[in-house]
Scaffold this motif. Structure first.
Motif, PDB file in Angstrom:
ATOM      1  N   LEU A  51       0.709  -1.317  -0.054  1.00 34.72           N
ATOM      2  CA  LEU A  51       0.090   0.073  -0.001  1.00 34.72           C
ATOM      3  C   LEU A  51       0.753   1.319  -0.202  1.00 34.72           C
ATOM      4  CD1 LEU A  51      -2.700   1.577   0.056  1.00 34.72           C
ATOM      5  CD2 LEU A  51      -2.631   0.804   2.754  1.00 34.72           C
ATOM      6  N   ILE A  52       0.720   2.076  -1.012  1.00 36.33           N
ATOM      7  CA  ILE A  52       1.569   3.338  -1.180  1.00 36.33           C
ATOM      8  C   ILE A  52       0.619   4.514  -1.249  1.00 36.33           C
ATOM      9  CG2 ILE A  52       3.033   4.381  -2.665  1.00 36.33           C
ATOM     10  CD1 ILE A  52       3.637   1.819  -3.936  1.00 36.33           C
ATOM     11  N   LEU A  53       0.791   5.249  -0.116  1.00 37.54           N
ATOM     12  CA  LEU A  53       0.146   6.824  -0.137  1.00 37.54           C
ATOM     13  C   LEU A  53       1.183   7.835  -0.507  1.00 37.54           C
ATOM     14  CD1 LEU A  53      -1.811   8.828   1.635  1.00 37.54           C
ATOM     15  CD2 LEU A  53      -0.307   8.444   3.447  1.00 37.54           C
ATOM     16  N   SER A  54       0.463   8.827  -1.734  1.00 39.36           N
ATOM     17  CA  SER A  54       1.496   9.913  -1.931  1.00 39.36           C
ATOM     18  C   SER A  54       0.928  11.196  -1.204  1.00 39.36           C
ATOM     19  CB  SER A  54       1.538   9.924  -3.374  1.00 39.36           C
ATOM     20  OG  SER A  54       0.223  10.347  -3.895  1.00 39.36           O
ATOM     21  N   ILE A  55       1.699  11.973  -0.345  1.00 36.84           N
ATOM     22  CA  ILE A  55       1.223  13.284  -0.178  1.00 36.84           C
ATOM     23  C   ILE A  55       2.076  14.158  -0.990  1.00 36.84           C
ATOM     24  CG2 ILE A  55       1.476  14.867   1.904  1.00 36.84           C
ATOM     25  CD1 ILE A  55       1.194  12.253   3.786  1.00 36.84           C
ATOM     26  N   PHE A  56       1.260  15.071  -1.752  1.00 38.39           N
ATOM     27  CA  PHE A  56       1.884  15.931  -2.643  1.00 38.39           C
ATOM     28  C   PHE A  56       1.009  17.051  -2.869  1.00 38.39           C
ATOM     29  CE2 PHE A  56       3.038  17.573  -6.955  1.00 38.39           C
ATOM     30  CZ  PHE A  56       4.386  18.315  -6.436  1.00 38.39           C
ATOM     31  N   VAL A  57       0.933  18.249  -2.440  1.00 42.60           N
ATOM     32  CA  VAL A  57       0.274  19.378  -2.616  1.00 42.60           C
ATOM     33  C   VAL A  57       0.818  19.982  -3.999  1.00 42.60           C
ATOM     34  CG1 VAL A  57      -0.604  21.737  -2.053  1.00 42.60           C
ATOM     35  CG2 VAL A  57       0.106  19.869  -0.348  1.00 42.60           C
ATOM     36  N   ASN A  58       0.025  19.610  -4.852  1.00 40.11           N
ATOM     37  CA  ASN A  58       0.211  19.762  -6.453  1.00 40.11           C
ATOM     38  C   ASN A  58       0.119  21.081  -6.679  1.00 40.11           C
ATOM     39  OD1 ASN A  58       0.850  19.132  -9.146  1.00 40.11           O
ATOM     40  ND2 ASN A  58      -1.207  18.730  -9.545  1.00 40.11           N
ATOM     41  N   PRO A  59       1.221  21.876  -7.144  1.00 37.89           N
ATOM     42  CA  PRO A  59       1.045  23.287  -7.414  1.00 37.89           C
ATOM     43  C   PRO A  59       0.254  23.625  -8.514  1.00 37.89           C
ATOM     44  CG  PRO A  59       3.387  22.819  -7.564  1.00 37.89           C
ATOM     45  CD  PRO A  59       2.593  21.471  -6.947  1.00 37.89           C
ATOM     46  N   THR A  60       0.397  22.679  -9.648  1.00 35.29           N
ATOM     47  CA  THR A  60      -0.315  22.803 -11.103  1.00 35.29           C
ATOM     48  C   THR A  60      -1.783  22.795 -10.824  1.00 35.29           C
ATOM     49  OG1 THR A  60       0.097  20.498 -11.794  1.00 35.29           O
ATOM     50  CG2 THR A  60       1.666  22.123 -12.352  1.00 35.29           C
ATOM     51  N   GLN A  61      -2.448  22.292  -9.872  1.00 39.08           N
ATOM     52  CA  GLN A  61      -3.661  22.208  -9.868  1.00 39.08           C
ATOM     53  C   GLN A  61      -4.466  23.323  -9.198  1.00 39.08           C
ATOM     54  OE1 GLN A  61      -3.734  18.330  -8.056  1.00 39.08           O
ATOM     55  NE2 GLN A  61      -5.582  19.143  -6.774  1.00 39.08           N
ATOM     56  N   PHE A  62      -3.575  24.451  -8.775  1.00 42.38           N
ATOM     57  CA  PHE A  62      -3.914  25.785  -8.017  1.00 42.38           C
ATOM     58  C   PHE A  62      -3.748  26.874  -8.892  1.00 42.38           C
ATOM     59  CE2 PHE A  62      -3.094  22.870  -4.688  1.00 42.38           C
ATOM     60  CZ  PHE A  62      -3.784  23.108  -3.627  1.00 42.38           C
ATOM     61  N   ALA A  63      -5.039  27.710  -8.840  1.00 49.32           N
ATOM     62  CA  ALA A  63      -4.797  29.021  -9.489  1.00 49.32           C
ATOM     63  C   ALA A  63      -4.011  29.838  -8.754  1.00 49.32           C
ATOM     64  CB  ALA A  63      -6.105  29.586  -9.911  1.00 49.32           C
ATOM     65  N   PRO A  64      -3.346  31.068  -9.332  1.00 52.40           N
ATOM     66  CA  PRO A  64      -2.455  31.915  -8.688  1.00 52.40           C
ATOM     67  C   PRO A  64      -3.456  32.544  -7.321  1.00 52.40           C
ATOM     68  CG  PRO A  64      -2.235  32.310 -10.873  1.00 52.40           C
ATOM     69  CD  PRO A  64      -3.372  31.350 -10.795  1.00 52.40           C
ATOM     70  N   SER A  65      -4.509  32.692  -7.509  1.00 51.18           N
ATOM     71  CA  SER A  65      -5.436  33.156  -6.573  1.00 51.18           C
ATOM     72  C   SER A  65      -6.047  32.191  -5.325  1.00 51.18           C
ATOM     73  CB  SER A  65      -6.802  33.740  -7.212  1.00 51.18           C
ATOM     74  OG  SER A  65      -7.528  32.619  -7.808  1.00 51.18           O
ATOM     75  N   GLU A  66      -5.699  30.936  -5.609  1.00 53.87           N
ATOM     76  CA  GLU A  66      -6.204  29.948  -4.715  1.00 53.87           C
ATOM     77  C   GLU A  66      -5.276  29.805  -3.473  1.00 53.87           C
ATOM     78  OE1 GLU A  66      -9.282  27.556  -7.769  1.00 53.87           O
ATOM     79  OE2 GLU A  66      -7.029  26.822  -7.317  1.00 53.87           O
ATOM     80  N   ASP A  67      -5.546  28.753  -2.578  1.00 52.20           N
ATOM     81  CA  ASP A  67      -5.168  28.362  -1.624  1.00 52.20           C
ATOM     82  C   ASP A  67      -3.769  27.621  -1.317  1.00 52.20           C
ATOM     83  OD1 ASP A  67      -6.425  26.237  -2.257  1.00 52.20           O
ATOM     84  OD2 ASP A  67      -7.235  25.958  -0.204  1.00 52.20           O
ATOM     85  N   LEU A  68      -2.823  27.409  -2.310  1.00 57.14           N
ATOM     86  CA  LEU A  68      -1.681  26.645  -2.341  1.00 57.14           C
ATOM     87  C   LEU A  68      -0.847  26.933  -1.245  1.00 57.14           C
ATOM     88  CD1 LEU A  68       0.167  24.649  -3.766  1.00 57.14           C
ATOM     89  CD2 LEU A  68       1.094  26.718  -4.965  1.00 57.14           C
ATOM     90  N   ASP A  69      -0.636  28.399  -0.787  1.00 56.13           N
ATOM     91  CA  ASP A  69       0.283  28.575   0.129  1.00 56.13           C
ATOM     92  C   ASP A  69       0.028  28.431   1.457  1.00 56.13           C
ATOM     93  OD1 ASP A  69       2.151  29.663  -1.792  1.00 56.13           O
ATOM     94  OD2 ASP A  69       1.530  31.676  -1.668  1.00 56.13           O
ATOM     95  N   ARG A  70      -1.412  28.314   1.781  1.00 51.31           N
ATOM     96  CA  ARG A  70      -2.036  28.117   3.095  1.00 51.31           C
ATOM     97  C   ARG A  70      -2.622  26.732   3.136  1.00 51.31           C
ATOM     98  NH1 ARG A  70      -7.716  30.309   4.280  1.00 51.31           N
ATOM     99  NH2 ARG A  70      -8.785  30.301   2.266  1.00 51.31           N
ATOM    100  N   TYR A  71      -2.427  25.860   2.152  1.00 48.54           N
ATOM    101  CA  TYR A  71      -3.057  24.659   2.330  1.00 48.54           C
ATOM    102  C   TYR A  71      -2.478  23.884   3.501  1.00 48.54           C
ATOM    103  CZ  TYR A  71      -5.450  20.435   0.695  1.00 48.54           C
ATOM    104  OH  TYR A  71      -6.261  19.261   0.456  1.00 48.54           O
ATOM    105  N   PRO A  72      -3.415  23.283   4.482  1.00 46.35           N
ATOM    106  CA  PRO A  72      -3.080  22.759   5.711  1.00 46.35           C
ATOM    107  C   PRO A  72      -2.022  21.703   5.585  1.00 46.35           C
ATOM    108  CG  PRO A  72      -5.223  22.179   5.179  1.00 46.35           C
ATOM    109  CD  PRO A  72      -5.008  23.046   4.161  1.00 46.35           C
ATOM    110  N   LYS A  73      -1.118  21.546   6.278  1.00 45.84           N
ATOM    111  CA  LYS A  73      -0.193  20.435   6.543  1.00 45.84           C
ATOM    112  C   LYS A  73       0.334  20.089   7.900  1.00 45.84           C
ATOM    113  CE  LYS A  73       2.507  22.180   2.289  1.00 45.84           C
ATOM    114  NZ  LYS A  73       1.782  23.302   2.057  1.00 45.84           N
TER     115      LYS A  73
END
Ligand code: AMP
Length: 287
Positions: A51-73
């Protein structure tokens, strides 16, 4: 449980496992795990040897105005939960390695599946999703990949991409896991203030109302949508992005509710965007 961030190491390990006859289940996530993610992990654990889990906040699916920088971690917490869920390997690649400076190749599922709903509200989002999922599939080469019905359109698009590109992986779908009061679990729920959290319950209430009205015989999508929008509009801070009744495969809007019609909802409450959905016309009660 091993934690792997190097792409080459992940590829080599996975290939070795596959060649030695082990079956591989893969669950892609952006982390900040909750019970919804854990239900996918349990399915993968049951079905496969590894069983493999990936954890990756994928920058290309966020628009510049969206919450990439504050996505919870919270990697430590994710790691503990993953270990308890029986994950063998966590794959958490670095964004710079997934998207090096000279990266130019994207996977674009075109047409109506991606232009509507989330695709209309978040241009480029599904291109980012399809690209990263393809990359992860190529690196890991899983036998099955488990996704949640919570992201209904994403699932439809990934299935189409797998079919169109003859990718050798089985896509498995798990139902939406909800909080006890009905709110669909999401990593983004932590953004909600207490007041917003209360107002967000209107989404589940709407899906339940609509579901029972359909079960008692209403078949007009227009009537159902009027009912749904009326209920949602009662919440002062809730802004409807879309509420639609669609065919679950083509995602075309329908006029008449049929068996399998899916209602999809996206709203904004304060700064938080929430999505949810429910298959109408099913005998089973929404849980
Ligand atoms: P995310 O980390 O939000 O990108 O989600 C990773 C996977 O978990 C996707 O396949 C989601 O559809 C799934 N997922 C997210 N929330 C839920 C939920 N409440 N119930 C079931 N699956 C979920």
């Amino acid at each position: 449980m091993d934690i792997i961030s190097d792409i080459k190491e992940m590829r080599v390990r996975s290939e070795k496992a596959r060649n030695s006859g082990l079956s591989i289940a893969f669950v892609p996530t952006m982390g900040y795990l909750h019970e919804g993610h854990l239900s996918l992990l349990r399915e993968g654990r049951e079905r496969c040897d590894l069983l493999i889990l990936s954890i990756f906040v994928n920058p290309t699916q966020f628009a510049p105005s969206e919450d990439l920088d504050r996505y919870p971690k919270d990697f430590q917490r994710d790691r503990d939960l993953a270990e308890k869920a029986g994950v063998d390997w966590i794959f958490c690649p670095k964004a710079e390695e997934v998207y090096p400076a000279d990266f130019v190749t994207y996977v674009d599922v075109t047409g109506e599946l991606t232009n509507v709903l989330e695709g209309a509200s978040r241009p480029g989002h599904f291109r980012g999703v399809a690209t990263v999922v393809t990359k992860l599939f190529n690196i890991i080469r899983p036998h099955i990949a488990v996704f949640g019905q919570k992201d209904f359109q994403q699932l439809a698009i990934i299935q189409r991409m797998v079919d169109d590109l003859n990718l050798d992986v089985e896509i498995v779908c798990k139902p939406i896991v909800r909080e006890t009061d009905g709110l669909a679990m999401s990593s983004r729920n932590v953004y909600l203030s207490a007041k917003e959290r209360q107002q967000s319950l209107a989404i589940f209430e709407t899906l339940c109302n609509v579901s029972s009205v359909v079960r008692s015989g209403e078949r007009s999508a227009q009537a159902i949508l009027r009912l749904a929008c009326g209920r949602l509009a009662k919440e002062k801070d809730l802004v409807i992005d879309y509420v639609k009744c669609c065919d679950p495969v083509s995602l075309h809007e329908v006029e008449k509710i049929d068996s399998d019609t899916v209602m999809l909802v996206a709203v904004k409450i304060g700064k938080t965007r929430l999505i949810d959905n429910h298959i109408l016309c099913q005998e089973v009660q929404i849980q």
